[in-house]
Motif scaffolding. Structure first.
Motif, mmCIF file in Angstrom:
data_model
loop_
_atom_site.group_PDB
_atom_site.id
_atom_site.type_symbol
_atom_site.label_atom_id
_atom_site.label_comp_id
_atom_site.label_asym_id
_atom_site.label_seq_id
_atom_site.Cartn_x
_atom_site.Cartn_y
_atom_site.Cartn_z
ATOM 1 N N UNK A 1 0.109 -15.620 -7.568
ATOM 2 C CA UNK A 1 -0.552 -14.745 -6.564
ATOM 3 C C UNK A 1 0.207 -12.929 -6.415
ATOM 4 N N UNK A 2 1.442 -13.174 -7.781
ATOM 5 C CA UNK A 2 1.858 -12.349 -8.112
ATOM 6 C C UNK A 2 1.141 -11.507 -9.459
ATOM 7 N N UNK A 3 1.201 -12.041 -10.335
ATOM 8 C CA UNK A 3 -0.482 -11.659 -10.907
ATOM 9 C C UNK A 3 -1.739 -10.817 -10.771
ATOM 10 N N UNK A 4 -2.418 -11.202 -9.443
ATOM 11 C CA UNK A 4 -3.557 -10.256 -9.127
ATOM 12 C C UNK A 4 -2.959 -9.331 -8.506
ATOM 13 N N UNK A 5 -1.799 -8.811 -8.229
ATOM 14 C CA UNK A 5 -1.776 -7.048 -7.889
ATOM 15 C C UNK A 5 -1.238 -6.225 -8.988
ATOM 16 N N UNK A 6 -0.480 -6.740 -10.235
ATOM 17 C CA UNK A 6 0.043 -6.893 -11.275
ATOM 18 C C UNK A 6 -1.223 -6.777 -12.166
ATOM 19 N N UNK A 7 -2.206 -7.135 -12.295
ATOM 20 C CA UNK A 7 -3.600 -7.577 -13.515
ATOM 21 C C UNK A 7 -4.022 -6.096 -12.384
ATOM 22 N N UNK A 8 -4.310 -5.433 -11.311
ATOM 23 C CA UNK A 8 -5.019 -4.921 -11.326
ATOM 24 C C UNK A 8 -4.087 -3.369 -10.895
ATOM 25 N N UNK A 9 -3.150 -3.477 -11.631
ATOM 26 C CA UNK A 9 -2.123 -1.784 -11.165
ATOM 27 C C UNK A 9 -2.536 -1.669 -13.224
ATOM 28 N N UNK A 10 -2.367 -2.591 -13.914
ATOM 29 C CA UNK A 10 -2.439 -2.765 -14.919
ATOM 30 C C UNK A 10 -3.808 -2.186 -15.242
ATOM 31 N N UNK A 11 -4.391 -2.663 -14.945
ATOM 32 C CA UNK A 11 -5.783 -2.527 -15.315
ATOM 33 C C UNK A 11 -6.140 -0.991 -15.007
ATOM 34 N N UNK A 12 -6.073 -0.304 -13.765
ATOM 35 C CA UNK A 12 -6.193 0.753 -12.887
ATOM 36 C C UNK A 12 -5.695 1.951 -14.122
ATOM 37 N N UNK A 13 -3.884 1.656 -14.053
ATOM 38 C CA UNK A 13 -3.246 2.825 -14.441
ATOM 39 C C UNK A 13 -3.742 2.984 -15.902
ATOM 40 N N UNK A 14 -4.477 1.477 -16.984
ATOM 41 C CA UNK A 14 -4.582 2.115 -18.192
ATOM 42 C C UNK A 14 -6.436 3.194 -18.116
ATOM 43 N N UNK A 15 -6.942 2.770 -17.508
ATOM 44 C CA UNK A 15 -8.567 3.897 -16.749
ATOM 45 C C UNK A 15 -8.363 4.601 -16.542
ATOM 46 N N UNK A 16 -7.320 4.861 -15.546
ATOM 47 C CA UNK A 16 -6.781 6.546 -14.942
ATOM 48 C C UNK A 16 -5.678 7.305 -16.067
ATOM 49 N N UNK A 17 -5.399 6.792 -16.851
ATOM 50 C CA UNK A 17 -4.866 7.479 -18.168
ATOM 51 C C UNK A 17 -5.857 7.845 -19.106
ATOM 52 N N UNK A 18 -6.884 7.242 -19.017
ATOM 53 C CA UNK A 18 -8.375 7.678 -20.377
ATOM 54 C C UNK A 18 -8.789 8.596 -19.668
ATOM 55 N N UNK A 19 -9.082 8.146 -18.214
ATOM 56 C CA UNK A 19 -10.599 9.032 -17.394
ATOM 57 C C UNK A 19 -9.424 10.767 -17.451
ATOM 58 N N UNK A 20 -8.376 10.878 -16.821
ATOM 59 C CA UNK A 20 -7.407 11.582 -16.955
ATOM 60 C C UNK A 20 -7.637 12.447 -17.821
ATOM 61 N N UNK A 21 -6.626 11.925 -19.030
ATOM 62 C CA UNK A 21 -7.542 12.992 -20.099
ATOM 63 C C UNK A 21 -8.858 13.305 -20.952
ATOM 64 N N UNK A 22 -10.129 12.803 -19.971
ATOM 65 C CA UNK A 22 -10.702 12.853 -20.518
ATOM 66 C C UNK A 22 -11.539 14.573 -19.592
ATOM 67 N N UNK A 23 -10.413 14.283 -18.293
ATOM 68 C CA UNK A 23 -10.282 15.178 -17.700
ATOM 69 C C UNK A 23 -10.389 16.758 -17.684
#
Lengths: 262, 262
Positions: free
Chosen positions: A34-56
């Motif tokens: 049950x914990x893996x789902x939100x944790x994976x979500x957070x990890x995936x999104x934060x890495x995506x966000x980091x890339x997008x924000x640098x591009x921005x």
């Protein structure tokens, strides 16, 4: 196991025990799932966000260079926030892994080759979930880096090492000095492990471990150590338990050749 | 509890049992403690980031309106990422709370007034960590919203309800239809709770619960139900267990007045 249901208290205790018995095989795997789902979500999104924000930020720099210079502090703060989220979610993931590894290992009953260094390191990381172990005890760990493989069941070795280390932890509960050391050495035939603590004097009834047929309570320190001795004996591991005033030492000699292990 | 250490197998089991016995009072609190730090970090940072990012976008709009219009899609994506991180970390937090609440409740032995609706809802959320319960069982829950308080120990009621619901879960393991319903009703003097499942026929030895002095194994379904019966009897809760082919029903009548509860 039979439990006498005589009174309210023993019915209560029996239900507690029944609940406890679900934890290893049902609850903890469920927590991890049950914990893996939100944790994976957070990890995936934060890495995506980091890339997008640098591009921005790069785009702002390119299209509105004056404005970009003006907001450089704000950009730094935004970047720091994202980096911090990535870092915390990685940290969470490693903790999560420490827990998952332990429960994976204790369910692995296959006879196979074992990297003892890794096994001890996993045990130590897992023990950080025991807050006394994490916060109160000074640890000195010196593990040989090029240990040969040993052969056995991961679950058995894991249970033995965790029982040994927790027994050190419990013995040191009231000690003024709380120091634990684990030092290994090896040659071609054996790995030597020396576990030493500054806890209350360790008492082990070696005779009963040798005879192996006495009735023992396994809720007390002594008897879980007797169980460890008994299992190590089965694994052809020579174990010496020395309990002194001020320090205790467990010395293990673990054979590395496949043939001599069972 | 005494365990005979006769063989390698029983030593192994004794060590497993010793490890299990550390889970409720040491390991789970330690997991919650260690997980709380990164989770708080992620939650705090993601909320801060959300505020800062909105301010950042507003500033772009103000200072470079043309550029802002150009990057509106990118901004949306960045916002969505941050909202998703906030949402996932909230979701994680609620899961975390479900776990923490249960372990708080089972350690709370005070005699006090209890909100039974809240207690049952907490139990149900906690049971979502048991994956069979979460994924396999169709639940119908109808709890009266204005239940009066009952008086007792939270830990006792929690253990009883969780044992009842898990026993339903285990009985339905091999059922084709897996349906659980919990329906409550109340008047001024009692709360009625009816728990029904479509599992294998429930067997309860009511006599031994009444006599309360027989030797029972509490690892099997029957005897944990006997323990529940015994505890409910102590709490002045009338319980009726009906095991039929195709469905089982437990009916509880829980008194709401303080005097009649112990």
């Amino acid at each position: 196991m039979k439990i006498a249901v005589r009174t309210k208290e023993s019915a209560y205790k029996a239900l507690e025990r029944e609940f406890e018995s679900t934890l290893v095989n049902e609850l903890i795997p469920g927590i991890l799932h049950n914990f893996a789902n939100p944790l994976n979500g957070i990890m995936g999104r934060s890495k995506l966000l980091q890339r997008r924000m640098n591009e921005h930020f790069n785009k702002i720099k390119e299209c509105c260079p004056d404005f970009a210079r003006e907001i450089v502090d704000e950009q730094d703060k935004l970047s720091t926030d994202v980096i911090s989220i990535c870092k915390e979610s990685d940290r969470f993931f490693y903790l999560f892994q420490d827990l998952a590894s332990k429960f994976y290992v204790i369910s692995d009953n296959r006879f196979e080759r074992i990297n003892l260094k890794k096994l001890i390191e996993n045990e130590l990381r897992f023990l950080e979930f025991y807050l006394d172990f994490k916060h109160e005890i000074k640890k000195t760990i010196k593990l040989t880096s090029d240990m040969p493989w040993i052969y056995g069941t991961q679950s058995g070795y894991s249970l033995c090492f965790s029982a040994l280390l927790r027994s050190s932890m419990y013995r040191m509960k009231k000690s003024e000095t709380k120091e634990l050391s684990i030092i290994t050495d090896c040659d071609e035939r054996n790995i030597m492990v020396v576990i030493q603590d500054t806890g209350a004097k360790m008492i082990v009834n070696t005779d009963s471990a040798t005879e192996g047929d006495s009735l023992l309570s396994c809720n007390v320190d002594m008897s879980s150590l007797v169980c460890v001795q008994l299992l190590f004996k089965e694994y052809n591991v020579k174990s010496v338990f020395e309990g002194k005033t001020g320090w205790n030492r467990v010395t293990l000699q673990i054979p590395v050749n496949r043939e001599s292990s069972t």
